[in-house]
Design a protein around this motif. Structure first.
Motif, mmCIF file in Angstrom:
data_model
loop_
_atom_site.group_PDB
_atom_site.id
_atom_site.type_symbol
_atom_site.label_atom_id
_atom_site.label_comp_id
_atom_site.label_asym_id
_atom_site.label_seq_id
_atom_site.Cartn_x
_atom_site.Cartn_y
_atom_site.Cartn_z
ATOM 1 N N PHE A 188 0.802 -1.221 0.000
ATOM 2 C CA PHE A 188 0.000 0.000 0.000
ATOM 3 C C PHE A 188 0.839 1.277 0.000
ATOM 4 N N ASN A 189 2.102 1.143 0.349
ATOM 5 C CA ASN A 189 2.985 2.315 0.308
ATOM 6 C C ASN A 189 3.125 2.869 -1.105
ATOM 7 N N LEU A 190 2.908 2.011 -2.100
ATOM 8 C CA LEU A 190 3.044 2.440 -3.493
ATOM 9 C C LEU A 190 1.944 3.408 -3.919
ATOM 10 N N LEU A 191 0.898 3.513 -3.112
ATOM 11 C CA LEU A 191 -0.224 4.387 -3.453
ATOM 12 C C LEU A 191 0.018 5.850 -3.115
ATOM 13 N N PHE A 192 1.091 6.108 -2.407
ATOM 14 C CA PHE A 192 1.335 7.472 -1.944
ATOM 15 C C PHE A 192 2.779 7.888 -2.187
ATOM 16 N N ALA A 193 2.997 9.192 -2.078
ATOM 17 C CA ALA A 193 4.360 9.704 -2.122
ATOM 18 C C ALA A 193 5.064 9.308 -0.841
ATOM 19 N N ALA A 194 6.361 9.452 -0.811
ATOM 20 C CA ALA A 194 7.138 9.106 0.377
ATOM 21 C C ALA A 194 6.647 9.903 1.572
ATOM 22 N N ARG A 195 6.711 9.272 2.760
ATOM 23 C CA ARG A 195 6.366 9.884 4.050
ATOM 24 C C ARG A 195 4.869 9.985 4.301
ATOM 25 N N HIS A 196 4.044 9.555 3.330
ATOM 26 C CA HIS A 196 2.611 9.558 3.561
ATOM 27 C C HIS A 196 2.255 8.339 4.400
ATOM 28 N N LYS A 197 1.303 8.509 5.327
ATOM 29 C CA LYS A 197 0.890 7.388 6.170
ATOM 30 C C LYS A 197 0.280 6.297 5.300
ATOM 31 N N SER A 198 0.766 5.088 5.431
ATOM 32 C CA SER A 198 0.281 3.987 4.624
ATOM 33 C C SER A 198 -1.051 3.476 5.141
ATOM 34 N N LEU A 199 -1.822 2.818 4.263
ATOM 35 C CA LEU A 199 -3.068 2.197 4.668
ATOM 36 C C LEU A 199 -2.826 1.036 5.642
#
Length: 233
Positions: A216-227
């Protein structure tokens, strides 16, 4: 812990922070992991659904990239035109002034109402007014300044309009193609949701095993809270 109905049953991909490119890289990663674990063809259904949905979505992303690159080219063309226009008006100042009887004549002010320096600061917003003014002055004083310079000045308006209209059309196309929630994207989102629920049903309650299929980290830019951030639990 109180369950979050949106996370359980809603569309978790309906998030402005999830850009189309992030959705694509997440989906491709899921596709790869399903393929790697599909030795007995148990993931055929969800894999085929996701793969089918990805085709128009990736085509759409490609069209956005192409349109954006074209827009950049149009912008550079407009910017180059203004740059060359500034240089042209600087270089023709002496010729036009001499042809009209000197720097202090009213006729010269029709071409250079604020002096030569005006053309070092001209902007896109000012260009329509300026090229129209030069066209009128060039027609009026064609005999004095000569057919060559008069023709060049008259042609500036048409060149500017063509370049500017092309640029604005490309910008409009990019805006249209960048629609955040396109049909193609929604189809990929639904395919991903079906895959998540399929894996969840196959390994109920086994969070670790389910996460083997989803980064789920791939859904956001770096440092964004993951799902999958444990702090959400």
């Amino acid at each position: 812990m109180k369950p979050n109905p949106r996370m359980l049953f809603g569309n978790i991909f309906d998030d402005r922070n999830m850009t189309p490119n992030y959705i694509e890289r997440f989906a491709l990663d899921v596709q790869a992991k399903l393929t790697d674990n599909n030795g007995s063809n148990e993931y055929d259904d969800v894999l085929n659904t996701l793969t089918t949905a990805l085709v128009p979505f990736q085509q759409e992303l490609s069209e956005v990239d192409t349109t954006l690159n074209t827009q950049v080219g149009k912008t550079l063309t407009v910017d180059n035109f203004i740059k060359e226009f500034k240089a042209y008006m600087q270089s023709k100042y002496i010729n036009i002034a001499a042809a009209l009887g000197g720097e202090k004549t009213p006729e010269l002010l029709e071409f250079y109402p604020r002096g030569k320096s005006e053309y070092t600061k001209v902007t896109k917003t000012q260009m329509p007014t300026i090229v129209e003014r030069l066209k009128v002055a060039a027609v009026k004083h064609q005999v004095a300044i000569g057919a060559t310079i008069s023709g060049e000045l008259q042609g500036l308006e048409t060149k500017w309009k063509t370049l500017r209209e092309n640029q604005l059309q490309e910008k409009a196309a990019v805006k249209t193609n960048r629609t955040d929630r396109s049909v193609a994207r929604r189809d990929v989102e639904i395919a991903l949701l079906e895959t998540i629920h399929f894996i969840g049903k196959k390994f109920p309650g086994d969070v670790k095993r389910c996460l083997n299929f989803f980064n789920f980290n791939l859904l956001f830019a770096a440092r964004h809270k993951s799902l999958e951030d444990p702090k959400d639990e």
